[in-house]
Motif scaffolding. Structure first.
Motif, PDB file in Angstrom:
ATOM      1  N   LEU A 176       7.036  -2.857  -1.565  1.00  0.00           N
ATOM      2  CA  LEU A 176       6.786  -1.923  -0.472  1.00  0.00           C
ATOM      3  C   LEU A 176       8.096  -1.451   0.144  1.00  0.00           C
ATOM      4  O   LEU A 176       8.273  -0.262   0.426  1.00  0.00           O
ATOM      5  N   TRP A 177       9.003  -2.393   0.374  1.00  0.00           N
ATOM      6  CA  TRP A 177      10.314  -2.070   0.952  1.00  0.00           C
ATOM      7  C   TRP A 177      11.009  -0.991   0.121  1.00  0.00           C
ATOM      8  O   TRP A 177      11.497   0.001   0.639  1.00  0.00           O
ATOM      9  N   ASP A 178      11.027  -1.207  -1.187  1.00  0.00           N
ATOM     10  CA  ASP A 178      11.687  -0.270  -2.089  1.00  0.00           C
ATOM     11  C   ASP A 178      10.962   1.081  -2.126  1.00  0.00           C
ATOM     12  O   ASP A 178      11.591   2.137  -2.041  1.00  0.00           O
ATOM     13  N   TYR A 179       9.640   1.051  -2.243  1.00  0.00           N
ATOM     14  CA  TYR A 179       8.868   2.288  -2.355  1.00  0.00           C
ATOM     15  C   TYR A 179       8.957   3.130  -1.079  1.00  0.00           C
ATOM     16  O   TYR A 179       9.088   4.353  -1.137  1.00  0.00           O
ATOM     17  N   LEU A 180       8.888   2.474   0.072  1.00  0.00           N
ATOM     18  CA  LEU A 180       8.943   3.191   1.341  1.00  0.00           C
ATOM     19  C   LEU A 180      10.368   3.574   1.738  1.00  0.00           C
ATOM     20  O   LEU A 180      10.568   4.237   2.743  1.00  0.00           O
ATOM     21  N   LYS A 181      11.334   3.111   0.943  1.00  0.00           N
ATOM     22  CA  LYS A 181      12.750   3.388   1.197  1.00  0.00           C
ATOM     23  C   LYS A 181      13.163   2.945   2.604  1.00  0.00           C
ATOM     24  O   LYS A 181      13.823   3.675   3.337  1.00  0.00           O
ATOM     25  N   VAL A 182      12.747   1.726   2.947  1.00  0.00           N
ATOM     26  CA  VAL A 182      13.123   1.147   4.234  1.00  0.00           C
ATOM     27  C   VAL A 182      14.625   0.911   4.220  1.00  0.00           C
ATOM     28  O   VAL A 182      15.172   0.390   3.240  1.00  0.00           O
ATOM     29  N   GLN A 183      15.292   1.309   5.275  1.00  0.00           N
ATOM     30  CA  GLN A 183      16.736   1.159   5.376  1.00  0.00           C
ATOM     31  C   GLN A 183      17.098  -0.278   5.753  1.00  0.00           C
ATOM     32  O   GLN A 183      16.298  -0.994   6.367  1.00  0.00           O
ATOM     33  N   ILE A 211       3.113  -0.594   8.222  1.00  0.00           N
ATOM     34  CA  ILE A 211       2.092  -0.148   7.273  1.00  0.00           C
ATOM     35  C   ILE A 211       0.915  -1.105   7.370  1.00  0.00           C
ATOM     36  O   ILE A 211       1.087  -2.313   7.551  1.00  0.00           O
ATOM     37  N   GLN A 212      -0.267  -0.525   7.325  1.00  0.00           N
ATOM     38  CA  GLN A 212      -1.467  -1.360   7.317  1.00  0.00           C
ATOM     39  C   GLN A 212      -2.537  -0.660   6.492  1.00  0.00           C
ATOM     40  O   GLN A 212      -2.582   0.560   6.434  1.00  0.00           O
ATOM     41  N   GLU A 248       0.905   0.627  -6.100  1.00  0.00           N
ATOM     42  CA  GLU A 248       0.014   1.387  -6.977  1.00  0.00           C
ATOM     43  C   GLU A 248      -1.141   1.987  -6.185  1.00  0.00           C
ATOM     44  O   GLU A 248      -1.527   3.136  -6.400  1.00  0.00           O
ATOM     45  N   GLN A 249      -1.701   1.222  -5.240  1.00  0.00           N
ATOM     46  CA  GLN A 249      -2.800   1.727  -4.419  1.00  0.00           C
ATOM     47  C   GLN A 249      -2.326   2.858  -3.511  1.00  0.00           C
ATOM     48  O   GLN A 249      -3.015   3.856  -3.336  1.00  0.00           O
ATOM     49  N   ILE A 250      -1.133   2.720  -2.946  1.00  0.00           N
ATOM     50  CA  ILE A 250      -0.582   3.780  -2.100  1.00  0.00           C
ATOM     51  C   ILE A 250      -0.418   5.062  -2.914  1.00  0.00           C
ATOM     52  O   ILE A 250      -0.773   6.150  -2.453  1.00  0.00           O
ATOM     53  N   LYS A 251       0.086   4.930  -4.124  1.00  0.00           N
ATOM     54  CA  LYS A 251       0.264   6.107  -4.982  1.00  0.00           C
ATOM     55  C   LYS A 251      -1.081   6.757  -5.312  1.00  0.00           C
ATOM     56  O   LYS A 251      -1.210   7.985  -5.281  1.00  0.00           O
ATOM     57  N   ARG A 252      -2.106   5.930  -5.629  1.00  0.00           N
ATOM     58  CA  ARG A 252      -3.440   6.472  -5.910  1.00  0.00           C
ATOM     59  C   ARG A 252      -3.991   7.196  -4.685  1.00  0.00           C
ATOM     60  O   ARG A 252      -4.566   8.275  -4.792  1.00  0.00           O
ATOM     61  N   ASP A 253      -3.820   6.582  -3.501  1.00  0.00           N
ATOM     62  CA  ASP A 253      -4.308   7.199  -2.262  1.00  0.00           C
ATOM     63  C   ASP A 253      -3.608   8.524  -1.988  1.00  0.00           C
ATOM     64  O   ASP A 253      -4.245   9.482  -1.543  1.00  0.00           O
ATOM     65  N   GLU A 254      -2.320   8.594  -2.257  1.00  0.00           N
ATOM     66  CA  GLU A 254      -1.576   9.835  -2.058  1.00  0.00           C
ATOM     67  C   GLU A 254      -2.122  10.928  -2.975  1.00  0.00           C
ATOM     68  O   GLU A 254      -2.249  12.074  -2.569  1.00  0.00           O
ATOM     69  N   MET A 255      -2.443  10.571  -4.220  1.00  0.00           N
ATOM     70  CA  MET A 255      -2.984  11.550  -5.160  1.00  0.00           C
ATOM     71  C   MET A 255      -4.347  12.047  -4.695  1.00  0.00           C
ATOM     72  O   MET A 255      -4.651  13.233  -4.810  1.00  0.00           O
ATOM     73  N   LEU A 256      -5.185  11.161  -4.159  1.00  0.00           N
ATOM     74  CA  LEU A 256      -6.495  11.539  -3.680  1.00  0.00           C
ATOM     75  C   LEU A 256      -6.434  12.420  -2.438  1.00  0.00           C
ATOM     76  O   LEU A 256      -7.304  13.243  -2.205  1.00  0.00           O
TER      77      LEU A 256
END
Length: 91
Positions: A10-17, A66-67, A81-89
């Motif tokens: 999550l840290w990497d995907y969200l690009k948390v500084q 994030i929740q 993976e779920q975040i990516k699927r949700d973004e596509m939907l």
């Protein structure tokens, strides 16, 4: 999957500084209540702690929270993976 690995993803995907705090709300079945998983960079490592209450955030502290609520109606640690699927939907 290991919580530390999921939080790191999550840290990497969200690009948390490095100077930010990542807060993830999650249901703890052992305690039968929600908890907050806090992640921050210390040196090159991701330090992960948990608390039963939402932490107090100082006005000058940058953070991302994030929740996600699962099918059972409880908060869960979302997978990338779920975040990516949700973004596509959503589009």
């Amino acid at each position: 999957m290991n919580i530390k690995i999921k939080i790191q993803q999550l840290w990497d995907y969200l690009k948390v500084q490095d100077e930010e705090l990542l807060i993830v709300r999650s249901f703890n079945a052992t305690k039968n209540s929600d908890e907050y998983i806090l992640a921050r960079k210390t040196g090159n490592e991701l330090e992960i702690t948990t608390t039963d209450t939402m932490p107090e955030i100082k006005p000058n502290m940058a953070f991302q929270m994030i929740q996600q609520i699962g099918a059972d109606g409880r908060h869960k640690i979302p997978s990338v993976e779920q975040i990516k699927r949700d973004e596509m939907l959503d589009y």
